[in-house]
Design an enzyme around this catalytic site. Structure first.
Site, short mmCIF file in Angstrom:
data_model
loop_
_atom_site.label_atom_id
_atom_site.label_comp_id
_atom_site.label_asym_id
_atom_site.label_seq_id
_atom_site.Cartn_x
_atom_site.Cartn_y
_atom_site.Cartn_z
N HIS A 61 0.99 -0.73 -0.41
CA HIS A 61 0.01 0.05 -0.21
C HIS A 61 0.88 1.54 0.37
O HIS A 61 1.31 2.15 0.94
CB HIS A 61 -0.95 -0.18 1.22
CG HIS A 61 -2.28 1.42 1.34
ND1 HIS A 61 -2.93 0.66 1.52
CD2 HIS A 61 -1.99 2.46 1.28
CE1 HIS A 61 -3.99 2.21 1.10
NE2 HIS A 61 -3.70 2.88 1.06
N LEU A 64 2.64 6.33 -5.40
CA LEU A 64 4.03 6.95 -5.98
C LEU A 64 3.15 8.68 -6.52
O LEU A 64 4.33 9.26 -7.01
CB LEU A 64 4.41 6.31 -6.57
CG LEU A 64 5.40 5.12 -5.85
CD1 LEU A 64 6.06 4.14 -6.92
CD2 LEU A 64 5.50 5.50 -4.61
N ARG A 65 1.88 9.13 -6.58
CA ARG A 65 1.62 10.62 -6.85
C ARG A 65 2.38 10.39 -8.62
O ARG A 65 1.36 11.41 -9.17
CB ARG A 65 2.85 11.69 -6.38
CG ARG A 65 2.65 11.36 -4.72
CD ARG A 65 0.48 11.48 -4.17
NE ARG A 65 1.17 11.04 -2.83
CZ ARG A 65 -0.40 10.97 -2.73
NH1 ARG A 65 -1.17 10.32 -2.79
NH2 ARG A 65 -0.24 11.56 -0.78
N ASN A 95 -4.50 6.29 -7.36
CA ASN A 95 -4.66 8.01 -7.23
C ASN A 95 -3.88 8.99 -7.68
O ASN A 95 -3.69 10.14 -7.26
CB ASN A 95 -5.50 7.78 -5.72
CG ASN A 95 -4.48 8.13 -4.30
OD1 ASN A 95 -3.27 7.75 -4.95
ND2 ASN A 95 -4.64 8.91 -3.85
N ASP A 155 -9.28 2.68 -3.45
CA ASP A 155 -8.61 3.67 -2.71
C ASP A 155 -8.85 5.17 -1.33
O ASP A 155 -10.46 4.16 -0.77
CB ASP A 155 -7.06 4.59 -2.71
CG ASP A 155 -6.58 5.29 -1.87
OD1 ASP A 155 -5.80 4.48 -0.96
OD2 ASP A 155 -6.00 6.07 -2.17
N HIS A 182 -10.76 0.71 1.36
CA HIS A 182 -10.42 1.42 2.01
C HIS A 182 -11.54 1.37 3.20
O HIS A 182 -12.92 2.16 2.46
CB HIS A 182 -10.05 2.51 1.75
CG HIS A 182 -9.66 4.15 2.40
ND1 HIS A 182 -8.39 4.66 2.75
CD2 HIS A 182 -11.05 5.19 2.74
CE1 HIS A 182 -9.28 6.21 3.41
NE2 HIS A 182 -10.65 5.95 3.83
N HIS A 235 -5.18 -0.90 6.10
CA HIS A 235 -5.24 0.22 7.29
C HIS A 235 -6.21 -0.28 8.26
O HIS A 235 -6.58 0.97 8.74
CB HIS A 235 -4.83 1.65 6.32
CG HIS A 235 -5.23 1.91 5.69
ND1 HIS A 235 -7.03 2.50 5.98
CD2 HIS A 235 -5.40 2.60 4.87
CE1 HIS A 235 -7.68 2.83 4.65
NE2 HIS A 235 -6.78 3.23 4.23
N ASN A 281 -5.63 9.42 7.94
CA ASN A 281 -6.75 8.23 7.34
C ASN A 281 -6.71 7.36 6.98
O ASN A 281 -5.89 6.74 5.71
CB ASN A 281 -7.26 9.29 6.83
CG ASN A 281 -8.86 8.94 5.60
OD1 ASN A 281 -9.54 8.74 7.55
ND2 ASN A 281 -9.41 9.18 4.75
N ASP A 308 1.86 2.81 3.28
CA ASP A 308 0.56 3.41 3.47
C ASP A 308 1.26 4.92 3.06
O ASP A 308 0.51 6.26 3.22
CB ASP A 308 -0.82 3.97 4.43
CG ASP A 308 -1.87 4.47 4.37
OD1 ASP A 308 -1.71 4.73 2.26
OD2 ASP A 308 -2.82 5.60 4.87
#
Length: 425
Positions: A61, A64-65, A95, A155, A182, A235, A281, A308
């Site tokens: 999890h 990496l954007r 995401n 996600d 999630h 998570h 979160n 995460d």
């Protein structure tokens, strides 16, 4: 006759035993008691100096954007943090911008990983469960699976419509991929970043109760049981969720779960003073929740650990608490922080391997190294006594957003090898 080794790791420690690891053709050839006088010919030889031999960690999890938010993190910097943190494989969420909901995005991500870190660490994309993560139209999961997505998730935007989520789980199962959910009721202070309780009341912040997580956990367990299809819960942070998971596993429900280092090391007190670096979160919970999470990683209720990893730019966190994004940057720190749990007796070395390598590999169909002959030679050397301070300079990730900044760390990855290739060290 045994093949000649190409790489030999001498005088490593595994389960308290001094060992030599022999590697040939990218695979484990032999793991044997340390033999100081044994001659290995022309093999490259590394003296581990008593460092601990572990399989390369797997993080199920991360964020990496790239594409779209490279100022927070890009694939090259994320994999650099992974390598120095002891991770050989990381699974990254969808995401991005654009969202990883069609094959060209997946292929571009994998191409960037191969270009910057061709011998590993390896990237395993998680595809979007629904198009643009909007929770409406299902993403083309068959196409995404074909090009390399190992799982599917919406996600941080969980699918609220249970019927639509059911169909998504069935579709993912039909292409042989698990769904990662999630667990958060989208109507109960979503992404509040602080637990509902004494701290949130004192700070005057809207908090999120633990039931916001647990109610979704219960829904997913019921669906997994009814459909006889596995669902993986992301998570997990609280006692209420653990109670549902423990009972489901006792009934034989195909549910698996992860938690993160911060839920084992920090409580809601960490946000006191409006500390946005501890805004995450689901939010950090109570001391009772923390103790329950520690028990759950030891007894197998929680299957695996995951970071995460959620890097953000400094200016995004340096705002009022309500405006700051949730997330902690975790790839740089997870190994030494969670090894502290071994020192404390919460975990033993075998449980550590299970949580960070064996169960993620089993659940998501990734190569696993049990150090048996023929296993992939994916491993690390870990010096548990190396001391270093976590600063913005010592972090490899672009995201410096962590409540552990300034902390003296104990333990460091000194070597990472993937398929017998020494990537780091």
């Amino acid at each position: 006759m045994m093949a000649a080794p190409e790489l030999v790791i001498r005088n490593a420690r595994r389960l308290g035993r001094a060992v030599d690891l022999l590697v040939s053709d990218g695979k484990v050839l032999e793991l044997t008691d340390h033999a100081p006088d044994r001659y290995y010919g022309a093999a490259r030889t590394v003296d581990a100096g008593g460092a601990i031999l572990l399989p390369a960690l797997i993080d199920a999890h991360t964020h990496l954007r790239e594409p779209g938010f490279e100022y927070k993190e890009d694939i090259a910097s994320g994999l650099a943090a992974a390598a120095h943190g002891g991770f050989g494989r990381i699974m990254c969420m969808a995401n991005t911008r654009p969202v990883n909901d069609h094959a060209p995005i997946t292929q571009a991500m994998l191409g960037a990983a191969r270009k910057t870190w061709p011998q590993g660490p390896f990237l395993h994309p998680i595809g979007a469960l629904t198009k643009d993560l909007k929770g409406q139209e299902l993403a083309p999961m068959a196409e995404l699976a074909e090009v390399g997505c190992v799982a599917f998730s919406n996600d941080g935007l969980p699918v609220a419509d249970t019927e639509r989520f059911r169909r998504a789980v069935e579709y993912a199962a039909s292409v042989g991929r698990p769904v990662i959910d999630h667990c958060e009721d989208p109507h109960m202070a979503p992404a509040a970043g602080v637990n509902e309780g004494a701290i949130s009341s004192r700070l005057g912040l809207r908090g999120q109760p633990d039931v916001a997580e647990a109610v979704q956990v219960a829904r997913d367990i019921l669906l997994a049981e009814y459909l006889a299809i596995p669902i993986h819960l992301a998570h997990i942070s609280c006692i209420r969720s653990l109670e549902f998971i423990r009972a489901a596993k006792a009934r034989g429900v195909a549910v698996t779960a992860e938690t993160c280092p911060h839920y084992l090391l920090l409580t809601e007190e960490a946000v006191d003073g409006y500390r946005t670096e501890a805004k995450v979160n689901p939010p950090l919970r109570t001391q009772a929740d923390l103790q329950a999470m520690r028990a759950a990683i030891a007894d197998g209720t929680i299957d695996m650990l995951a970071t995460d990893h959620a890097p953000h730019a400094a200016h995004e966190k340096d705002v009022e608490f309500d405006l700051a994004p949730c997330g902690i940057s975790g790839l740089d720190t997870a190994l030494p922080l969670t090894w502290d749990l071994v020192r404390e007796g919460v975990l033993d070395e075998a449980a550590f391997r299970r949580l960070w390598h064996e169960r993620p590999a089993e659940v998501f169909g990734l190569p696993a190294n049990y150090f048996r002959p023929g296993d992939p030679a994916d491993f690390i050397l870990f010096d548990p006594e190396a001391r270093w301070t976590l600063t913005t300079e010592t972090m490899r990730s672009k995201g410096k957003n962590t409540p552990f900044l300034g902390r003296e760390m104990r333990g460091r990855c000194t070597l990472l090898a993937m398929a017998g290739n020494v990537v780091l060290g």
